[in-house]
Scaffold this active site. Structure first.
Site, PDB file in Angstrom:
ATOM      1  CB  SER A 124     104.844  69.035   0.154  1.00 16.71           C
ATOM      2  OG  SER A 124     104.529  68.247   0.350  1.00 16.71           O
ATOM      3  CE1 TYR A 148     110.472  70.059  -0.370  1.00 16.89           C
ATOM      4  CE2 TYR A 148     109.622  68.221  -0.477  1.00 16.89           C
ATOM      5  CZ  TYR A 148     109.872  69.289  -0.745  1.00 16.89           C
ATOM      6  OH  TYR A 148     108.315  69.998  -1.168  1.00 16.89           O
ATOM      7  CE  LYS A 152     108.704  72.453   1.216  1.00 23.67           C
ATOM      8  NZ  LYS A 152     108.390  73.983   1.249  1.00 23.67           N
TER       9      LYS A 152
HETATM   10  P1  NAD Z   1     110.767  76.181  -8.298  1.00 20.95           P
HETATM   11  O1  NAD Z   1     111.570  75.243  -8.016  1.00 20.95           O
HETATM   12  O2  NAD Z   1     109.772  76.259  -9.537  1.00 20.95           O
HETATM   13  O3  NAD Z   1     109.557  77.310  -7.201  1.00 20.95           O
HETATM   14  C1  NAD Z   1     110.379  77.893  -6.143  1.00 20.95           C
HETATM   15  C2  NAD Z   1     111.775  79.275  -6.125  1.00 20.95           C
HETATM   16  O4  NAD Z   1     112.502  79.173  -5.264  1.00 20.95           O
HETATM   17  C3  NAD Z   1     112.754  78.865  -7.802  1.00 20.95           C
HETATM   18  O5  NAD Z   1     112.626  79.964  -8.782  1.00 20.95           O
HETATM   19  C4  NAD Z   1     113.806  79.197  -6.871  1.00 20.95           C
HETATM   20  O6  NAD Z   1     115.108  79.424  -8.233  1.00 20.95           O
HETATM   21  C5  NAD Z   1     113.819  80.216  -6.173  1.00 20.95           C
HETATM   22  N1  NAD Z   1     114.552  79.765  -5.048  1.00 20.95           N
HETATM   23  C6  NAD Z   1     114.776  78.610  -4.824  1.00 20.95           C
HETATM   24  N2  NAD Z   1     115.177  79.237  -3.341  1.00 20.95           N
HETATM   25  C7  NAD Z   1     115.563  80.173  -3.244  1.00 20.95           C
HETATM   26  C8  NAD Z   1     116.661  81.449  -2.048  1.00 20.95           C
HETATM   27  N3  NAD Z   1     117.348  80.832  -1.432  1.00 20.95           N
HETATM   28  N4  NAD Z   1     115.987  82.403  -2.528  1.00 20.95           N
HETATM   29  C9  NAD Z   1     115.557  82.782  -3.128  1.00 20.95           C
HETATM   30  N5  NAD Z   1     115.117  82.151  -3.969  1.00 20.95           N
HETATM   31  C10 NAD Z   1     115.020  80.769  -3.683  1.00 20.95           C
HETATM   32  O7  NAD Z   1     109.288  74.893  -7.220  1.00 20.95           O
HETATM   33  P2  NAD Z   1     107.204  75.397  -7.433  1.00 20.95           P
HETATM   34  O8  NAD Z   1     107.005  74.031  -7.911  1.00 20.95           O
HETATM   35  O9  NAD Z   1     106.437  76.860  -8.131  1.00 20.95           O
HETATM   36  O10 NAD Z   1     107.559  75.248  -5.681  1.00 20.95           O
HETATM   37  C11 NAD Z   1     107.043  76.447  -4.739  1.00 20.95           C
HETATM   38  C12 NAD Z   1     106.769  75.647  -3.724  1.00 20.95           C
HETATM   39  O11 NAD Z   1     106.316  75.104  -3.462  1.00 20.95           O
HETATM   40  C13 NAD Z   1     108.440  74.934  -3.362  1.00 20.95           C
HETATM   41  O12 NAD Z   1     108.673  75.776  -1.512  1.00 20.95           O
HETATM   42  C14 NAD Z   1     108.112  73.810  -3.569  1.00 20.95           C
HETATM   43  O13 NAD Z   1     108.992  73.181  -1.982  1.00 20.95           O
HETATM   44  C15 NAD Z   1     106.571  73.948  -2.416  1.00 20.95           C
HETATM   45  N6  NAD Z   1     105.986  72.412  -3.246  1.00 20.95           N
HETATM   46  C16 NAD Z   1     106.049  71.905  -4.243  1.00 20.95           C
HETATM   47  C17 NAD Z   1     105.717  71.014  -4.922  1.00 20.95           C
HETATM   48  C18 NAD Z   1     105.318  70.662  -6.106  1.00 20.95           C
HETATM   49  O14 NAD Z   1     105.312  69.232  -6.545  1.00 20.95           O
HETATM   50  N7  NAD Z   1     105.581  71.610  -7.454  1.00 20.95           N
HETATM   51  C19 NAD Z   1     104.529  70.423  -4.064  1.00 20.95           C
HETATM   52  C20 NAD Z   1     104.801  70.039  -2.593  1.00 20.95           C
HETATM   53  C21 NAD Z   1     105.553  71.556  -2.389  1.00 20.95           C
HETATM   54  C1  UD1 Z   2     106.500  63.813  -5.616  1.00 21.81           C
HETATM   55  C2  UD1 Z   2     107.515  63.829  -4.350  1.00 21.81           C
HETATM   56  C3  UD1 Z   2     106.960  64.081  -3.596  1.00 21.81           C
HETATM   57  C4  UD1 Z   2     105.710  65.540  -3.237  1.00 21.81           C
HETATM   58  C5  UD1 Z   2     105.249  65.435  -4.686  1.00 21.81           C
HETATM   59  C6  UD1 Z   2     104.279  66.347  -5.008  1.00 21.81           C
HETATM   60  C7  UD1 Z   2     109.212  62.130  -4.485  1.00 21.81           C
HETATM   61  C8  UD1 Z   2     109.820  60.492  -3.895  1.00 21.81           C
HETATM   62  N1  UD1 Z   2     108.022  62.660  -3.701  1.00 21.81           N
HETATM   63  O1  UD1 Z   2     105.534  62.573  -4.969  1.00 21.81           O
HETATM   64  O2  UD1 Z   2     107.221  64.670  -1.989  1.00 21.81           O
HETATM   65  O3  UD1 Z   2     105.448  66.283  -2.029  1.00 21.81           O
HETATM   66  O4  UD1 Z   2     106.150  64.504  -5.389  1.00 21.81           O
HETATM   67  O5  UD1 Z   2     104.907  67.305  -6.387  1.00 21.81           O
HETATM   68  O6  UD1 Z   2     109.982  62.942  -5.594  1.00 21.81           O
HETATM   69  N2  UD1 Z   2     105.228  57.877 -11.394  1.00 21.81           N
HETATM   70  C9  UD1 Z   2     105.832  56.927 -12.205  1.00 21.81           C
HETATM   71  N3  UD1 Z   2     106.978  57.081 -13.137  1.00 21.81           N
HETATM   72  C10 UD1 Z   2     107.793  58.294 -12.993  1.00 21.81           C
HETATM   73  C11 UD1 Z   2     107.710  59.240 -12.189  1.00 21.81           C
HETATM   74  C12 UD1 Z   2     106.320  59.288 -11.449  1.00 21.81           C
HETATM   75  O7  UD1 Z   2     105.783  56.089 -12.212  1.00 21.81           O
HETATM   76  O8  UD1 Z   2     108.728  58.531 -14.061  1.00 21.81           O
HETATM   77  C13 UD1 Z   2     104.930  57.191 -10.486  1.00 21.81           C
HETATM   78  C14 UD1 Z   2     105.139  57.667  -9.076  1.00 21.81           C
HETATM   79  O9  UD1 Z   2     105.290  55.867  -8.745  1.00 21.81           O
HETATM   80  C15 UD1 Z   2     104.007  58.158  -8.282  1.00 21.81           C
HETATM   81  C16 UD1 Z   2     103.061  58.356  -9.501  1.00 21.81           C
HETATM   82  O10 UD1 Z   2     104.086  59.030 -10.784  1.00 21.81           O
HETATM   83  O11 UD1 Z   2     102.902  56.985  -8.577  1.00 21.81           O
HETATM   84  C17 UD1 Z   2     103.348  60.633  -8.879  1.00 21.81           C
HETATM   85  O12 UD1 Z   2     104.833  60.741  -9.047  1.00 21.81           O
HETATM   86  P1  UD1 Z   2     105.101  62.040  -8.588  1.00 21.81           P
HETATM   87  O13 UD1 Z   2     104.885  62.781  -9.638  1.00 21.81           O
HETATM   88  O14 UD1 Z   2     107.378  62.161  -8.345  1.00 21.81           O
HETATM   89  O15 UD1 Z   2     104.692  62.448  -7.131  1.00 21.81           O
HETATM   90  P2  UD1 Z   2     105.061  61.565  -5.729  1.00 21.81           P
HETATM   91  O16 UD1 Z   2     105.024  60.331  -5.797  1.00 21.81           O
HETATM   92  O17 UD1 Z   2     103.329  62.317  -5.557  1.00 21.81           O
END
Ligand code: NAD
Ligand code: UD1
Length: 343
Positions: A124, A148, A152
């Site tokens: 991330s 969290y 990572k």
């Molecule tokens: P998500 O929660 O939709 O998907 C993660 C999946 O992993 C889920 O289906 C959950 O049931 C499964 N899971 C969790 N722990 C498990 C375990 N111990 N064994 C088996 N399955 C398990 O999340 P996502 O948004 O698809 O994110 C996927 C990955 O990307 C995560 O590692 C997350 O940290 C990373 N990531 C997500 C974002 C974001 O904004 N969505 C941003 C940066 C990084």
């Molecule tokens: C969040 C996570 C970050 C993750 C990233 C990617 C937190 C503190 N950080 O960050 O770890 O990697 O998502 O998905 O949760 N905002 C509002 N109102 C809301 C929600 C968000 O104003 O209800 C604003 C936030 O202040 C920010 C922007 O929208 O400026 C995006 O927010 P968000 O979607 O939560 O993403 P990140 O802050 O980048």
């Protein structure tokens, strides 16, 4: 050639499975459905018209995990599975370290035992120690600000140590910026449980009338309109980045980190206005205090991914909002049906 996708029933995992299947890979999912719904796996089958093996297991269960490696010829692993809510990680740090870090160690041990040494890992942008630095490059200093983020960063370091111990490993660390949007079919998308933490699902819940108004966290940041700026990336572009990363790990060795972002930043107010335009809905909002721990601006320099993976995001911000809205309209209760409201 089978690719094992941990967390493949989740948001980014499901979109990546679709692109892997479309590209001709055999796909095996393991997911404990902690934060997802089996319906997403059915929808992957529906979109691709291809079969997919699904194991409802937990990475913590080493014996079950090993049975998956015994039963299948696995070429590489894309490792999405993990917990991802920043606020929750502050309250439940042990759960986060156990699930994310121990889960990854279990997976790596079994991969090592079965000589599967190719992995793409979901990292991330949260691993960067950024403060008003402009576009973020992969060689920027790293630092975690919450459990969290620390999971990572720890996993990135564990994977680097693994490579130092055995240089036949090949690992891509993909640092995602802000994934949003949904598949163009409207069949799979982001399905947060309860009230969303992230901006776009929140806006889309307001647009459909599930939530009354958006709280905009601060309008006194040093940005064009004072609200926070982020690098939103279409989840299908992100999924396609995984395909390129898989090609890379299958053909080389080493550990490499890549930013997956667009290189463009949009403010909260810009996102509200774009969403209003594509949905035709009014998004009620009010300005409130800054959210603790938030950055003013965070966007990627995606040059390295372009140069080394031959990948770049091509879907624009309107398409991201349009696809998120279509998913919301077609699935007002996410993957749940009214008859089965619980996941
Ligand atoms: P998500 O929660 O939709 O998907 C993660 C999946 O992993 C889920 O289906 C959950 O049931 C499964 N899971 C969790 N722990 C498990 C375990 N111990 N064994 C088996 N399955 C398990 O999340 P996502 O948004 O698809 O994110 C996927 C990955 O990307 C995560 O590692 C997350 O940290 C990373 N990531 C997500 C974002 C974001 O904004 N969505 C941003 C940066 C990084
Ligand atoms: C969040 C996570 C970050 C993750 C990233 C990617 C937190 C503190 N950080 O960050 O770890 O990697 O998502 O998905 O949760 N905002 C509002 N109102 C809301 C929600 C968000 O104003 O209800 C604003 C936030 O202040 C920010 C922007 O929208 O400026 C995006 O927010 P968000 O979607 O939560 O993403 P990140 O802050 O980048």
């Amino acid at each position: 050639m089978a690719i094992l996708v941990t967390g493949g029933a989740g948001y980014i995992g499901s979109h990546t499975c679709v692109e892997l299947l479309n590209a001709g890979y055999e796909v095996i999912i393991i997911d404990n459905l902690y934060n997802s719904n089996i319906e997403s796996v059915n929808r992957i089958r529906e979109i691709t018209k291809k079969d997919i093996k699904f194991y409802p297991t937990d990475l913590i269960d080493r014996d079950y995990l090993e049975s998956v490696f015994l039963e299948n010829k696995i070429e590489a692993v894309i490792h999405f599975a993990g917990y991802k809510a920043v606020g929750e990680s502050v309250k439940l740090p042990l759960d986060y370290y156990h699930n994310n870090v121990t889960g990854t160690i279990n997976l790596c041990r079994i991969m090592q035992k079965y000589n599967v040494k190719k992995m793409v890992f979901s990292s991330s942008a949260t691993v960067y120690d950024v403060y008003e630095r402009g576009a973020i490059c992969e060689d920027f200093p790293l630092k975690a600000y919450n459990p969290y983020g620390r999971t990572k960063l720890m996993i990135e370091e564990i994977l680097r140590d693994l490579y130092v111990s055995d240089d036949s490993w090949s690992i891509s660390l993909l640092r995602y910026f802000n994934p949003v949007g949904a598949h163009s079919s409207g069949l799979i998308g982001e399905d947060p449980q309860g009230i969303p933490n992230n901006l776009l699902p929140y806006i889309s819940n307001v647009a459909i009338g599930k939530l009354p108004e958006l709280q905009v966290f601060g309008n006194d940041y040093p940005t064009l309109d004072g609200t926070g700026v982020r690098d939103y990336i279409h989840v299908v572009d992100l999924a396609l980045g995984h395909l390129k990363a898989i090609e890379k790990v299958l053909s080389t060795i080493g550990v490499n980190a890549y930013n997956l972002g667009t290189g463009n930043g949009y403010s909260v107010l810009e996102m509200i206005h774009i969403f209003e335009k594509v949905s035709g809905k009014n998004i009620a909002y009010k300005i409130v205090n800054r959210r603790p721990g938030d950055l003013a601006i965070c966007y990627a320099d995606p040059t390295k991914a372009k140069a080394e993976l031959n990948w770049a995001a091509i879907r624009g911000i309107e398409e991201m909002c349009k696809d998120a809205w279509q998913w919301q309209l077609k699935n007002p209760h996410g993957y749940r049906t009214l008859e089965s409201p619980k996941k």
